[in-house]
Design a protein around this motif. Structure first.
Motif, PDB file in Angstrom:
ATOM      1  N   LEU A   9       0.853  -1.191   0.000  1.00 37.50           N
ATOM      2  CA  LEU A   9       0.000   0.000   0.000  1.00 37.50           C
ATOM      3  C   LEU A   9       0.886   1.237   0.000  1.00 37.50           C
ATOM      4  N   THR A  10       0.897   1.948  -1.106  1.00 40.80           N
ATOM      5  CA  THR A  10       1.763   3.106  -1.235  1.00 40.80           C
ATOM      6  C   THR A  10       1.055   4.387  -0.803  1.00 40.80           C
ATOM      7  N   SER A  11      -0.198   4.540  -1.191  1.00 40.48           N
ATOM      8  CA  SER A  11      -1.014   5.641  -0.691  1.00 40.48           C
ATOM      9  C   SER A  11      -2.376   5.020  -0.470  1.00 40.48           C
ATOM     10  N   PRO A  12      -3.288   5.693   0.223  1.00 38.08           N
ATOM     11  CA  PRO A  12      -4.527   5.020   0.624  1.00 38.08           C
ATOM     12  C   PRO A  12      -5.231   4.255  -0.498  1.00 38.08           C
ATOM     13  N   HIS A  13      -5.243   4.807  -1.680  1.00 41.54           N
ATOM     14  CA  HIS A  13      -6.026   4.157  -2.723  1.00 41.54           C
ATOM     15  C   HIS A  13      -5.185   3.477  -3.790  1.00 41.54           C
ATOM     16  N   GLU A  14      -3.887   3.616  -3.715  1.00 40.32           N
ATOM     17  CA  GLU A  14      -3.048   2.950  -4.715  1.00 40.32           C
ATOM     18  C   GLU A  14      -2.916   1.475  -4.384  1.00 40.32           C
ATOM     19  N   LEU A  15      -2.580   0.718  -5.411  1.00 38.49           N
ATOM     20  CA  LEU A  15      -2.429  -0.712  -5.211  1.00 38.49           C
ATOM     21  C   LEU A  15      -1.244  -1.150  -6.057  1.00 38.49           C
ATOM     22  N   ASP A  16      -0.379  -1.935  -5.445  1.00 41.50           N
ATOM     23  CA  ASP A  16       0.873  -2.294  -6.106  1.00 41.50           C
ATOM     24  C   ASP A  16       1.137  -3.771  -5.808  1.00 41.50           C
ATOM     25  N   PHE A  17       1.180  -4.603  -6.842  1.00 46.37           N
ATOM     26  CA  PHE A  17       1.361  -6.042  -6.603  1.00 46.37           C
ATOM     27  C   PHE A  17       2.025  -6.672  -7.816  1.00 46.37           C
ATOM     28  N   GLN A  30     -10.084  -9.605 -15.815  1.00 45.98           N
ATOM     29  CA  GLN A  30     -11.487 -10.032 -15.699  1.00 45.98           C
ATOM     30  C   GLN A  30     -12.136  -9.444 -14.448  1.00 45.98           C
ATOM     31  N   ARG A  31     -11.430  -9.542 -13.332  1.00 49.73           N
ATOM     32  CA  ARG A  31     -11.944  -8.969 -12.074  1.00 49.73           C
ATOM     33  C   ARG A  31     -12.222  -7.485 -12.213  1.00 49.73           C
ATOM     34  N   LEU A  32     -11.291  -6.810 -12.842  1.00 48.53           N
ATOM     35  CA  LEU A  32     -11.416  -5.371 -13.030  1.00 48.53           C
ATOM     36  C   LEU A  32     -12.603  -5.072 -13.953  1.00 48.53           C
ATOM     37  N   GLY A  33     -12.665  -5.800 -15.048  1.00 56.45           N
ATOM     38  CA  GLY A  33     -13.737  -5.585 -16.021  1.00 56.45           C
ATOM     39  C   GLY A  33     -15.118  -5.770 -15.408  1.00 56.45           C
ATOM     40  N   GLU A  34     -15.248  -6.768 -14.529  1.00 52.10           N
ATOM     41  CA  GLU A  34     -16.539  -7.038 -13.885  1.00 52.10           C
ATOM     42  C   GLU A  34     -16.993  -5.853 -13.042  1.00 52.10           C
ATOM     43  N   GLN A  35     -16.046  -5.058 -12.582  1.00 55.52           N
ATOM     44  CA  GLN A  35     -16.388  -3.983 -11.642  1.00 55.52           C
ATOM     45  C   GLN A  35     -16.397  -2.595 -12.274  1.00 55.52           C
ATOM     46  N   GLY A 155      -9.861  10.436  -8.835  1.00 54.40           N
ATOM     47  CA  GLY A 155     -11.305  10.676  -8.703  1.00 54.40           C
ATOM     48  C   GLY A 155     -11.952   9.608  -7.827  1.00 54.40           C
ATOM     49  N   THR A 156     -13.019   9.987  -7.132  1.00 53.00           N
ATOM     50  CA  THR A 156     -13.610   9.086  -6.134  1.00 53.00           C
ATOM     51  C   THR A 156     -14.180   7.804  -6.740  1.00 53.00           C
ATOM     52  N   GLN A 157     -14.759   7.906  -7.940  1.00 50.63           N
ATOM     53  CA  GLN A 157     -15.318   6.705  -8.561  1.00 50.63           C
ATOM     54  C   GLN A 157     -14.232   5.650  -8.761  1.00 50.63           C
ATOM     55  N   TYR A 158     -13.051   6.118  -9.125  1.00 51.96           N
ATOM     56  CA  TYR A 158     -11.951   5.192  -9.398  1.00 51.96           C
ATOM     57  C   TYR A 158     -11.277   4.725  -8.105  1.00 51.96           C
ATOM     58  N   VAL A 162     -10.891   0.779  -7.057  1.00 53.23           N
ATOM     59  CA  VAL A 162      -9.690   0.117  -6.536  1.00 53.23           C
ATOM     60  C   VAL A 162     -10.005  -0.559  -5.205  1.00 53.23           C
ATOM     61  N   GLU A 163     -10.798   0.121  -4.364  1.00 57.68           N
ATOM     62  CA  GLU A 163     -11.172  -0.478  -3.081  1.00 57.68           C
ATOM     63  C   GLU A 163     -11.932  -1.785  -3.296  1.00 57.68           C
ATOM     64  N   SER A 164     -12.891  -1.782  -4.220  1.00 59.10           N
ATOM     65  CA  SER A 164     -13.669  -3.011  -4.400  1.00 59.10           C
ATOM     66  C   SER A 164     -12.837  -4.083  -5.093  1.00 59.10           C
ATOM     67  N   PHE A 165     -11.920  -3.671  -5.951  1.00 61.77           N
ATOM     68  CA  PHE A 165     -11.014  -4.647  -6.567  1.00 61.77           C
ATOM     69  C   PHE A 165     -10.138  -5.298  -5.492  1.00 61.77           C
ATOM     70  N   LYS A 166      -9.641  -4.481  -4.570  1.00 58.53           N
ATOM     71  CA  LYS A 166      -8.807  -4.991  -3.470  1.00 58.53           C
ATOM     72  C   LYS A 166      -9.571  -6.009  -2.640  1.00 58.53           C
ATOM     73  N   THR A 167     -10.810  -5.664  -2.303  1.00 62.17           N
ATOM     74  CA  THR A 167     -11.615  -6.551  -1.467  1.00 62.17           C
ATOM     75  C   THR A 167     -11.888  -7.874  -2.159  1.00 62.17           C
ATOM     76  N   THR A 168     -12.267  -7.811  -3.432  1.00 64.86           N
ATOM     77  CA  THR A 168     -12.626  -9.053  -4.112  1.00 64.86           C
ATOM     78  C   THR A 168     -11.383  -9.874  -4.462  1.00 64.86           C
ATOM     79  N   THR A 169     -10.257  -9.242  -4.599  1.00 66.10           N
ATOM     80  CA  THR A 169      -9.074  -9.961  -5.043  1.00 66.10           C
ATOM     81  C   THR A 169      -8.178 -10.414  -3.887  1.00 66.10           C
TER      82      THR A 169
END
Ligand SMILES: Nc1ncnc2c1ncn2[C@@H]1O[C@H](COP(=O)(O)OP(=O)(O)O)[C@@H](O)[C@H]1O
Ligand SMILES: [Mg+2]
Length: 171
Positions: A9-17, A30-35, A155-158, A162-169
């Motif tokens: 976790l680099t900043s609250p909403h960033e994701l690095d893996f 696929q996960r991203l596309g679904e959301q 932007g908040t939508q994005y 990322v938050e929902s992608f993190k949770t599901t993944t």
């Protein structure tokens, strides 16, 4: 997706893996596309061979597209269907554009003005024309099968995406 390395976790909403294979990048897409919400814009960044088109392929599958995803390098823009009514995918590759004037002439802004989803490879070539809000996904080659992936939402939508992608993944 248990085999994905734990994210940094680099900043609250960033994701690095790290994605460990082309198949895994497909599943991440696929996960991203679904959301994705209608009208979403994704910048796919990284060198040639980083996996941008592979990720786009997964995203299209996640959106229920029956269409084949190929590199739009020569045609600039590929269009695919999705399973959502009235939502298409525009898969743009700006690799061959070198003049800002050329970017302007293809009318990019129109692509992201409505409900369609835009996946843009080599988006930095169109910096001046990009929307204010988007998800940037940067892919970096680590070795033959491993790629580092970094999601940076604007932007908040994005951020929510990322938050929902993190949770599901990553749970
Ligand atoms: N972890 C990975 N993620 C994505 N692609 C990978 C990975 N490992 C190997 N590859 C391979 O790297 C290549 C990426 O090509 P492509 O997606 O066309 O890249 P780009 O669009 O960024 O130029 C493909 O041949 C793919 O099979
Ligand atoms: Mg490509």
């Amino acid at each position: 997706m248990k085999t994905i390395s734990a994210p940094v976790l680099t900043s609250p909403h960033e994701l690095d893996f790290i994605s460990h294979s082309a198949a895994q990048t497909l599943r991440i897409g696929q996960r991203l596309g679904e959301q994705l919400h209608p009208g979403a814009v994704l910048l796919l960044l990284g060198d040639l061979g980083a996996g941008k088109t592979q990720l786009a392929r997964g995203i299209a599958q996640g959106l229920g597209s029956p269409d084949m995803v190929t590199s739009p390098s020569f045609v600039l823009i590929n269009e695919y269907r999705t399973s959502k009514r009235g939502v298409r995918i525009y898969h743009v590759d700006l690799y061959r554009l070198d003049e800002a004037a050329e970017v302007q002439s293809i009318g990019l802004e129109e692509l992201w003005s409505g409900r369609d989803i835009c996946l843009i490879e080599w988006a930095r070539r169109a910096e001046a024309y990009l929307p204010r809000e988007y998800l940037a996904v940067e892919l970096r080659y680590l070795d033959e099968t491993k790629r580092r992936m970094r999601f940076t939402p604007r932007g908040t939508q994005y951020e929510q995406l990322v938050e929902s992608f993190k949770t599901t993944t990553f749970g």
